[in-house]
Every structure is written in structure tokens, then in C-alpha cells.
Design a protein around this motif. Structure first.
Motif, PDB file in Angstrom:
ATOM      1  N   PHE A 146      -9.949  -0.027  -6.073  1.00  0.00           N
ATOM      2  CA  PHE A 146     -10.418   0.685  -4.983  1.00  0.00           C
ATOM      3  C   PHE A 146      -9.981   2.366  -5.292  1.00  0.00           C
TER       4      PHE A 146
ATOM      5  N   GLN B 164      -5.954  -5.375  -1.649  1.00  0.00           N
ATOM      6  CA  GLN B 164      -7.320  -3.926  -0.620  1.00  0.00           C
ATOM      7  C   GLN B 164      -8.097  -4.050  -1.558  1.00  0.00           C
ATOM      8  N   ALA B 165      -8.075  -4.411  -3.113  1.00  0.00           N
ATOM      9  CA  ALA B 165      -8.734  -3.610  -4.115  1.00  0.00           C
ATOM     10  C   ALA B 165     -10.022  -4.770  -3.346  1.00  0.00           C
TER      11      ALA B 165
ATOM     12  N   GLN C 235     -11.935  -4.133  -0.180  1.00  0.00           N
ATOM     13  CA  GLN C 235     -13.167  -2.785  -0.374  1.00  0.00           C
ATOM     14  C   GLN C 235     -14.451  -3.545  -1.185  1.00  0.00           C
ATOM     15  N   HIS C 236     -14.251  -4.598  -1.841  1.00  0.00           N
ATOM     16  CA  HIS C 236     -15.563  -5.572  -2.286  1.00  0.00           C
ATOM     17  C   HIS C 236     -15.603  -6.516  -1.603  1.00  0.00           C
TER      18      HIS C 236
END
Length: 222
Positions: free
Chosen positions: A75, A149-150, A153-154
Motif C-alpha cells: 500500500f 488500509q492495504a 487500496q486494492h
């Protein structure tokens, strides 16, 4: 024989429930041995009606689960740097004596995890992520937030989790550690089911507030 948890999405805090499953263990360090153990775990879980499952680790055979490993899932950090969840986690640890090693952000996931300065240390006081302080308690809150959070973002990877009843991580041993990538994947689905996904990934404060509010809303058992 061995026992491992299967992590299942749940719509109330902590947005995950665990089902411990006993299965035949295949000893050995080879990836092929780990995959045999994964197959045994999933077969035993299937006997309990827990299917389909996704192994989330670099030891699995499903490309989606490999991509979602904390070693591989990346991320963009606040400064624009692309970090893996694992490197971000290790580089943010602040120990009771003040030790903090943000240089690990730039290390590979494996090197960050095995770095002698952090390996096997349990004296974590708190976390410092690019100047944002995270408390050491709840124990897995910071790791969970990094992983969520990661995932945020995907969205393509997040959407692919919808078809699974639960998630496993063959290397995770609850007797030795608390944070787990498979648990985070299940949590993401539980939060989405609860309609809280967009809120919790907005900020640290929003994430911690949701956890606290949901706990407070639960009836006491005593």
C-alpha cells in the motif's frame, strides 16, 4: 494431528469469529508439505460445513491468497512510499527502551521480519507510523489497520474475497502470536457486512472508535 483456527466474518465486534479445526499435519519445511497441511485443514473444515476457504499466505497454492499475504500485499504510505504490510508493521514497532527501526520500511518483507533487532522481541510499547502513534492495545489493532488500509487500496482483491466463507493461514500459531493476515481478511468481510467498511478505513480515530463503540454496545455476560 494439529489444530488451527479458521477465521469467519462476523457482523459484530471484533467482526471475526474463530472455529478451531483439527487436522492431519504434514511435517517439514518444504512448501509442498505446507500445501499438504493446508489441504488437510480445508478438508477437515469442510466436514464442519466451512467451505469454501481461502489460504492467505505465501505457502498456499491459490494466487489470490498469495497476493494477499502480508509479505506481498502493498500500500502507499503517507509519504507516497510503497510498503508491504509486513515491512510497515516491523518498521513501526517502538520498544520499551525506545528502540525504533523505521529503516525496515525499505527492507524486503522477509528481511524486515527476520531482522535481529526486532525478531522475537515482545517488549513493544507502542507503534509509530510516520509520526502517527498507535497504542499497543488492543493488541492487534495496528496490524489489523495496516492490513485493512492495504486492502482498501486494492478494491479488486477485496472484491474477490466475497466468494469465501472463511480464511486460513497455515503458519499462524495462536500460541505464539496474535496478529494474523487471515484474521484481517475475515475482519474486512465482517466490517463490510456491518456497513462499517468505509468508516473504519478513513482514519485511525474512526477505526478505534468503531471497535470501542461496538464493544460498548455488546451486552454484558455478567
Amino acid at each position: 494431528m494439529a489444530s488451527r483456527p479458521v477465521f469467519l466474518p462476523h457482523s459484530v465486534t471484533p467482526f471475526v469469529r474463530e472455529q478451531v479445526v483439527t487436522f492431519k499435519w504434514h511435517a517439514g519445511m518444504a512448501r509442498s508439505q505446507a500445501q499438504k497441511s493446508i489441504e488437510e485443514l480445508h478438508a477437515s473444515a469442510g466436514d464442519l460445513g466451512l467451505l469454501p476457504l481461502l489460504e492467505i499466505s505465501s505457502k498456499g497454492s491459490n494466487p489470490l491468497g498469495i497476493k494477499l499475504s502480508a509479505f506481498n500485499l502493498t500500500f502507499n504510505a503517507p509519504d507516497g512510499t510503497a510498503l508491504s504490510v509486513e515491512s510497515a508493521y516491523q518498521g513501526s514497532k517502538v520498544f520499551r527502551n525506545g528502540d525504533h527501526f523505521p529503516d525496515l520500511y525499505r527492507a524486503s518483507s522477509r528481511d524486515a521480519k527476520l531482522d535481529e533487532r526486532v525478531k522475537s522481541r515482545s517488549d513493544i510499547a507502542h507503534f509509530d507510523f510516520f509520526g502517527e502513534r498507535w497504542p499497543g492495545q488492543p493488541m492487534t489493532a495496528f496490524y489489523d489497520w495496516l492490513y485493512l488500509q492495504a486492502l482498501a487500496q486494492h478494491p479488486d482483491l477485496l472484491a474477490q474475497l466475497d466468494g469465501y466463507a472463511g480464511f486460513t493461514d497455515i503458519a499462524f500459531n495462536p500460541q505464539k502470536s496474535a496478529a494474523c493476515q487471515a484474521r484481517c481478511a475475515a475482519m474486512s468481510q465482517g466490517l463490510r457486512a456491518a456497513g462499517l467498511w468505509a468508516e473504519v478505513v478513513r482514519s485511525q480515530a474512526a477505526f478505534l472508535q468503531v471497535l470501542a463503540a461496538q464493544r460498548a454496545a455488546q451486552p454484558s455476560l455478567f
